[in-house]
Design a protein around this motif. Structure first.
Motif, PDB file in Angstrom:
ATOM      1  N   HIS A   4       0.864  -1.157   0.027  1.00 24.60           N
ATOM      2  CA  HIS A   4      -0.010   0.128   0.065  1.00 24.60           C
ATOM      3  C   HIS A   4       0.911   1.215  -0.066  1.00 24.60           C
ATOM      4  O   HIS A   4       0.444   2.149  -0.730  1.00 24.60           O
ATOM      5  CB  HIS A   4      -0.861  -0.195   1.076  1.00 24.60           C
ATOM      6  CG  HIS A   4      -1.827   1.417   1.343  1.00 24.60           C
ATOM      7  ND1 HIS A   4      -1.607   2.202   2.264  1.00 24.60           N
ATOM      8  CD2 HIS A   4      -2.849   1.635   0.528  1.00 24.60           C
ATOM      9  CE1 HIS A   4      -2.520   3.186   2.050  1.00 24.60           C
ATOM     10  NE2 HIS A   4      -3.310   2.625   1.133  1.00 24.60           N
ATOM     11  N   VAL A   5       2.184   1.455   1.033  1.00 23.76           N
ATOM     12  CA  VAL A   5       2.877   2.453   0.733  1.00 23.76           C
ATOM     13  C   VAL A   5       3.401   2.633  -0.660  1.00 23.76           C
ATOM     14  O   VAL A   5       3.433   3.760  -1.004  1.00 23.76           O
ATOM     15  CB  VAL A   5       3.864   1.978   1.915  1.00 23.76           C
ATOM     16  CG1 VAL A   5       4.841   3.213   1.854  1.00 23.76           C
ATOM     17  CG2 VAL A   5       3.422   2.096   3.300  1.00 23.76           C
ATOM     18  N   GLU A   6       3.896   1.644  -1.058  1.00 21.97           N
ATOM     19  CA  GLU A   6       4.767   1.684  -2.354  1.00 21.97           C
ATOM     20  C   GLU A   6       3.678   2.055  -3.465  1.00 21.97           C
ATOM     21  O   GLU A   6       3.932   3.002  -4.184  1.00 21.97           O
ATOM     22  CB  GLU A   6       5.398   0.688  -2.760  1.00 21.97           C
ATOM     23  CG  GLU A   6       6.439  -0.176  -2.013  1.00 21.97           C
ATOM     24  CD  GLU A   6       7.500   1.060  -1.520  1.00 21.97           C
ATOM     25  OE1 GLU A   6       7.751   1.694  -2.578  1.00 21.97           O
ATOM     26  OE2 GLU A   6       8.121   0.862  -0.746  1.00 21.97           O
ATOM     27  N   ILE A   7       2.541   1.569  -3.520  1.00 23.86           N
ATOM     28  CA  ILE A   7       1.260   2.014  -4.508  1.00 23.86           C
ATOM     29  C   ILE A   7       1.059   3.379  -4.352  1.00 23.86           C
ATOM     30  O   ILE A   7       0.880   4.244  -5.293  1.00 23.86           O
ATOM     31  CB  ILE A   7       0.219   1.389  -4.490  1.00 23.86           C
ATOM     32  CG1 ILE A   7       0.704  -0.089  -5.010  1.00 23.86           C
ATOM     33  CG2 ILE A   7      -0.912   1.767  -5.329  1.00 23.86           C
ATOM     34  CD1 ILE A   7      -0.653  -1.432  -4.628  1.00 23.86           C
ATOM     35  N   THR A   8       0.819   4.151  -3.134  1.00 25.61           N
ATOM     36  CA  THR A   8       0.866   5.465  -2.956  1.00 25.61           C
ATOM     37  C   THR A   8       1.737   6.354  -3.556  1.00 25.61           C
ATOM     38  O   THR A   8       1.527   7.331  -4.107  1.00 25.61           O
ATOM     39  CB  THR A   8       0.660   5.625  -1.233  1.00 25.61           C
ATOM     40  OG1 THR A   8      -0.669   4.760  -0.567  1.00 25.61           O
ATOM     41  CG2 THR A   8       0.331   7.053  -1.107  1.00 25.61           C
ATOM     42  N   HIS A   9       3.002   5.717  -3.195  1.00 26.17           N
ATOM     43  CA  HIS A   9       4.385   6.567  -3.664  1.00 26.17           C
ATOM     44  C   HIS A   9       4.101   6.636  -5.242  1.00 26.17           C
ATOM     45  O   HIS A   9       4.574   7.735  -6.021  1.00 26.17           O
ATOM     46  CB  HIS A   9       5.529   6.019  -3.341  1.00 26.17           C
ATOM     47  CG  HIS A   9       5.983   6.163  -1.952  1.00 26.17           C
ATOM     48  ND1 HIS A   9       6.835   5.287  -1.267  1.00 26.17           N
ATOM     49  CD2 HIS A   9       5.509   6.948  -1.018  1.00 26.17           C
ATOM     50  CE1 HIS A   9       6.984   6.011   0.038  1.00 26.17           C
ATOM     51  NE2 HIS A   9       6.227   6.841   0.099  1.00 26.17           N
ATOM     52  N   LEU A  10       3.671   5.733  -5.899  1.00 23.41           N
ATOM     53  CA  LEU A  10       3.529   5.422  -7.181  1.00 23.41           C
ATOM     54  C   LEU A  10       2.462   6.535  -7.838  1.00 23.41           C
ATOM     55  O   LEU A  10       2.486   7.166  -8.958  1.00 23.41           O
ATOM     56  CB  LEU A  10       3.151   4.143  -7.788  1.00 23.41           C
ATOM     57  CG  LEU A  10       2.867   3.918  -9.211  1.00 23.41           C
ATOM     58  CD1 LEU A  10       3.872   4.228 -10.053  1.00 23.41           C
ATOM     59  CD2 LEU A  10       2.492   2.364  -9.497  1.00 23.41           C
ATOM     60  N   ARG A  11       1.416   6.486  -7.148  1.00 26.23           N
ATOM     61  CA  ARG A  11       0.359   7.630  -7.410  1.00 26.23           C
ATOM     62  C   ARG A  11       0.528   9.011  -7.344  1.00 26.23           C
ATOM     63  O   ARG A  11       0.177   9.782  -8.227  1.00 26.23           O
ATOM     64  CB  ARG A  11      -1.053   7.117  -6.829  1.00 26.23           C
ATOM     65  CG  ARG A  11      -1.504   5.913  -7.083  1.00 26.23           C
ATOM     66  CD  ARG A  11      -2.700   5.454  -6.062  1.00 26.23           C
ATOM     67  NE  ARG A  11      -3.631   4.192  -6.674  1.00 26.23           N
ATOM     68  CZ  ARG A  11      -4.375   3.660  -6.001  1.00 26.23           C
ATOM     69  NH1 ARG A  11      -4.759   4.270  -4.715  1.00 26.23           N
ATOM     70  NH2 ARG A  11      -4.925   2.389  -6.549  1.00 26.23           N
TER      71      ARG A  11
END
Length: 322
Positions: A141-148
């Motif tokens: 979830h943390v990594e996907i948030t960074h991606l967005r």
């Protein structure tokens, strides 16, 4: 069990290094990194094979065919997928997808377990699998948030990276289960010599692959400077370091763990590779993990500790009342 756990931990720490290469050599093609790594692994295996020559002579033709299959799928093809994924999606996304391996392997191994293999009861597996899955979900979830939040992110490129990482998961779901089945069927075989045999089997594949990349580069007019690229010293050092520690020594440690643990439990311990890869990624970023990431890591560790408390169901005695 304790020795198997420690060998699996050592293997995970060394395997985490494979996520570093594509990030440190971003300008190098994934094909060159994959074949370069395993060319180094094969060359390292040659002098080791001399010392292990007596044990290697004990391997039959079918054993060498099995070593070649494991080398092709678990080494060359797996790392080709992984390096390509990391170069297209960066380090975090492939790491989080590879992080599903403990769950995928544990479930696949239990489904494949035959009557002669001790199975882990599904009910006892669920808590550890749930903890591992929850930990991976938090980190993801943390990594996907960074991606967005990245305005320059190429979603199509990231999506291709995700697909390539899934291909790597498929390869590395098959490899440890098949490797463990062979080792447990051959308890008289030495795990170190079996790792060396896989290195020898990898060498011709890597030579052919590296030569093919070189020829293709020349025919296509690619300006990439072959054979060792623009940073030959860094490339050779990193390839041989990964070849020695991740490919050979990591495989030796994993083979030792595989002979001591049931595949469904060993599969969960591959979580150490994910933890090591995340640690190395944050060291390269020079960034401390977010609280949510730390919570996810804590859940991963809790899941592993719970898994160690799980014991396989005893096999029914052979010839028991029918």
């Amino acid at each position: 069990m304790t020795a198997g756990f420690l060998f699996a931990l050592a293997a995970g720490l060394m395997w985490g290094l494979v996520f570093v290469g594509p990030l440190m050599l971003a300008e190098y093609p994934a094909t060159l990194q994959s074949f370069g790594r395993y060319l180094a692994f094969g060359l390292i295996a040659l002098p080791l094979a001399w010392f292990d020559r007596a044990r290697l002579r004990e391997l039959t033709r079918s054993d060498w065919v099995e070593a070649l299959k494991l080398a092709a799928v678990g080494n060359v093809i797996y790392y080709l997928f992984l390096a390509s994924a990391i170069q297209r999606a960066g380090g975090p996304l492939p790491t989080m997808i590879i992080g599903t391996l403990p769950v995928v392997i544990a479930i696949t191994a239990n489904l494949r377990s035959g009557s002669r293999e001790a199975k882990l009861p599904w009910g006892r597996m669920l808590p550890s699998l749930a903890l591992i899955a929850a930990g991976i979900a938090l980190v993801n979830h943390v990594e996907i948030t960074h991606l967005r939040q990245d305005p320059g992110a190429d979603i199509a490129r990231y999506a291709l990276g995700a697909l390539l990482a899934i291909g790597a998961v498929v390869c590395w779901t098959w490899y440890p289960i098949r490797n463990a089945e062979w080792l447990r069927a051959h308890p008289d075989r030495n795990p170190r010599s079996w790792a060396t045999a896989q290195g020898l089997a990898t060498l011709p594949l890597a030579v052919i692959g590296y030569a093919s990349v070189w020829v293709w580069s020349a025919l296509s007019g690619d300006r990439f400077s072959m054979p060792f690229g623009p940073r030959p010293g860094d490339f050779l050092l990193l390839m041989f370091a990964i070849g020695l520690f991740a490919s050979w020594l990591g495989t030796v440690c994993w083979n030792e763990a595989s002979q001591r643990l049931p595949p469904s439990l060993a599969g969960q311990l591959i979580v150490f590779e994910t933890l090591a890869a995340l640690c190395y990624a944050f060291l390269l970023r020079r960034q401390w993990p977010a609280p949510e990431t730390l919570a996810g890591i804590a859940l991963l560790v809790a899941g592993v500790l719970w898994a160690l408390r799980t014991r396989p169901e005893p096999l029914a005695a052979e010839g028991h009342a029918s």
